[in-house]
Write a protein that holds these residues in place. Structure first.
Motif, short mmCIF file in Angstrom:
data_model
loop_
_atom_site.label_atom_id
_atom_site.label_comp_id
_atom_site.label_asym_id
_atom_site.label_seq_id
_atom_site.Cartn_x
_atom_site.Cartn_y
_atom_site.Cartn_z
N GLY A 37 63.93 8.80 102.29
CA GLY A 37 65.12 8.53 103.15
C GLY A 37 65.60 9.72 103.75
N PHE A 38 66.08 9.45 105.18
CA PHE A 38 66.51 10.64 105.85
C PHE A 38 67.82 10.25 106.58
N ASP A 39 68.98 11.21 106.62
CA ASP A 39 70.17 10.91 107.11
C ASP A 39 70.17 11.30 108.47
N GLN A 40 71.34 11.00 108.93
CA GLN A 40 71.55 11.14 110.50
C GLN A 40 71.20 12.48 111.25
N ASP A 41 70.82 13.49 110.33
CA ASP A 41 70.72 15.03 110.87
C ASP A 41 69.09 15.00 110.44
N ASN A 42 68.50 13.92 110.18
CA ASN A 42 66.93 14.02 109.92
C ASN A 42 66.76 14.77 108.61
N ARG A 43 67.74 14.97 107.74
CA ARG A 43 67.41 15.69 106.44
C ARG A 43 66.99 14.77 105.34
N PRO A 44 65.73 14.95 104.75
CA PRO A 44 65.49 14.26 103.78
C PRO A 44 66.53 14.20 102.44
N VAL A 45 67.17 12.94 102.33
CA VAL A 45 68.17 12.89 101.25
C VAL A 45 67.85 12.15 100.04
N GLU A 46 66.69 11.51 99.90
CA GLU A 46 66.34 10.71 99.02
C GLU A 46 64.89 10.71 99.13
N TYR A 47 64.45 10.83 97.69
CA TYR A 47 62.63 10.59 97.32
C TYR A 47 62.87 9.56 96.05
N THR A 48 62.57 7.95 96.48
CA THR A 48 62.72 7.35 95.33
C THR A 48 61.47 6.67 95.09
N ARG A 49 61.06 6.28 93.78
CA ARG A 49 59.79 5.68 93.47
C ARG A 49 60.38 4.34 92.58
N SER A 50 60.18 3.16 92.94
CA SER A 50 60.53 2.14 92.50
C SER A 50 59.34 0.94 92.06
N TYR A 51 59.57 0.52 91.12
CA TYR A 51 58.55 -0.56 90.84
C TYR A 51 59.14 -1.75 90.55
N TYR A 52 58.93 -2.61 91.68
CA TYR A 52 59.60 -3.96 91.97
C TYR A 52 58.50 -5.04 91.27
N ARG A 53 59.13 -6.22 90.75
CA ARG A 53 58.53 -7.19 90.15
C ARG A 53 57.81 -8.00 90.95
N GLY A 54 56.49 -8.07 90.96
CA GLY A 54 55.52 -8.72 91.83
C GLY A 54 55.72 -10.35 91.83
N ASP A 55 56.23 -10.70 90.66
CA ASP A 55 56.44 -12.28 90.51
C ASP A 55 57.65 -12.66 91.14
N ILE A 56 58.58 -11.75 91.60
CA ILE A 56 59.84 -12.15 92.21
C ILE A 56 59.86 -11.89 93.46
N TYR A 57 59.32 -10.89 93.94
CA TYR A 57 59.58 -10.33 95.49
C TYR A 57 58.51 -10.99 96.42
N ASP A 58 58.83 -11.04 97.70
CA ASP A 58 58.11 -11.25 99.05
C ASP A 58 58.42 -10.23 99.69
N PHE A 59 57.64 -9.41 100.24
CA PHE A 59 58.10 -8.21 101.11
C PHE A 59 57.58 -9.08 102.51
N VAL A 60 58.60 -9.09 103.48
CA VAL A 60 58.29 -9.75 104.88
C VAL A 60 58.79 -8.74 105.87
N ALA A 61 57.60 -8.55 106.64
CA ALA A 61 57.99 -7.60 107.91
C ALA A 61 57.67 -8.33 109.25
N GLU A 62 58.37 -8.08 110.36
CA GLU A 62 58.04 -8.65 111.68
C GLU A 62 57.14 -7.78 112.33
N LEU A 63 56.15 -8.29 112.90
CA LEU A 63 54.97 -7.42 113.53
C LEU A 63 55.02 -7.59 114.93
N LYS A 64 54.90 -6.59 115.97
CA LYS A 64 55.07 -6.86 117.34
C LYS A 64 53.70 -6.18 117.97
N LEU A 65 53.32 -6.70 119.03
CA LEU A 65 52.21 -6.23 119.70
C LEU A 65 52.39 -4.81 120.04
#
Ligand code: 16G
Length: 257
Positions: free
Chosen positions: A223-251
């Protein structure tokens, strides 16, 4: 064995296993809905009958059902009983184009976010962390390892690293990392995220109440803040049985790649 007997067997909590009975029951119900043992629109038997069939108290049943109502998997109406409301997909549709925190996301869904702290350390950055956060090797950072719960159901296991000059004391993060970053005018406004399918190892499975080998989504966020400085590096394990990840795609009209 009738379908009802099979369902009851599937749902029955085991007092010999760790974790409270209602959490076990809530998880089994979630799984039954995902696996189609309980179908969309189906009514559950009355709470009293369910408690008797499962050999648990009515309080256990009520608390388990409430958990699923909060997750949006069941609906309850006075006099009409409890109905499955799975919808088309899994329980939680997470929009990939929105940069929000776990706390914000769960609160917006009417669920109670909570974290169980595993570690909070001030340490020297590992080479990988230093690279992701643009720090010199061995610089100080704060590292937070947590299990993230929504209405008492474990959702994700996360390890977040933040540059030591932004958050100097580990105690500054209470319930929300983004809230703490916001206080330092360093809330991420942009992020790069990679997602990988993995099988839960023993440790991740224990943290998330899963069986080793089940699917999890491993997500790395820079994650980067408004000055484009990296402020977060996070490793997450999300449960595959609960989450659906959705993204809108554009041409890609610009013709880029
Ligand atoms: C989300 C983010 C994580 C961030 C956390 C902050 C994903 C995949 N990950 O879990 O990178 O550190 O939220 O949440 O969405 P908090 O402010 O509630 O601590």
């Amino acid at each position: 064995m009738t379908d009802t007997d099979a369902l009851i067997d599937f749902l029955r909590p085991d007092p010999g296993r760790p974790g409270s009975l209602y959490v076990q029951l809530a998880r089994a119900l979630t799984q039954a809905i995902h696996e189609g043992l309980l179908e969309d629109g189906e009514y559950l038997m009355p709470q009293r009958d369910l408690a008797t069939a499962l050999g648990v108290s009515r309080v256990t049943v009520r608390k388990a059902l409430e958990t699923l109502v909060e997750q949006g998997l069941l609906t309850q109406r006075q006099g009409a009983g409890t109905q499955v409301q799975r919808g088309e997909h899994g329980a939680i549709h997470k929009n990939l184009s929105v940069l929000n925190s776990f706390t914000e996301d769960m609160t917006a869904r009417g669920m109670q976010p909570r974290s169980e702290w595993l570690r909070r350390d001030r340490v020297q950055a590992s080479p990988r962390e230093a690279m992701a956060l643009n720090l010199s090797p061995g610089a100080q950072l704060t590292r937070y390892a947590r299990i993230r719960f929504a209405s008492d159901v474990p959702m994700a296991y996360e390890v977040a690293s933040v540059p030591g000059d932004i958050i100097q004391s580990v105690d500054e993060v209470d319930s929300s990392l983004y809230e703490a970053l916001q206080r330092h005018q360093a809330r991420p406004v942009r992020a790069l995220q990679t997602m990988t399918a993995r099988n839960a190892d023993q440790q991740v499975a224990d943290y998330l109440g899963m069986t080793p080998g089940e699917a999890v989504l491993y997500i790395e966020r820079q994650g980067f803040d408004q000055d484009n400085r990296p402020v977060e590096y996070t490793r997450s394990y999300y449960r595959g049985d609960i989450y659906d990840f959705v993204a809108e795609l554009k041409l890609d009209t610009a013709g880029g790649h």
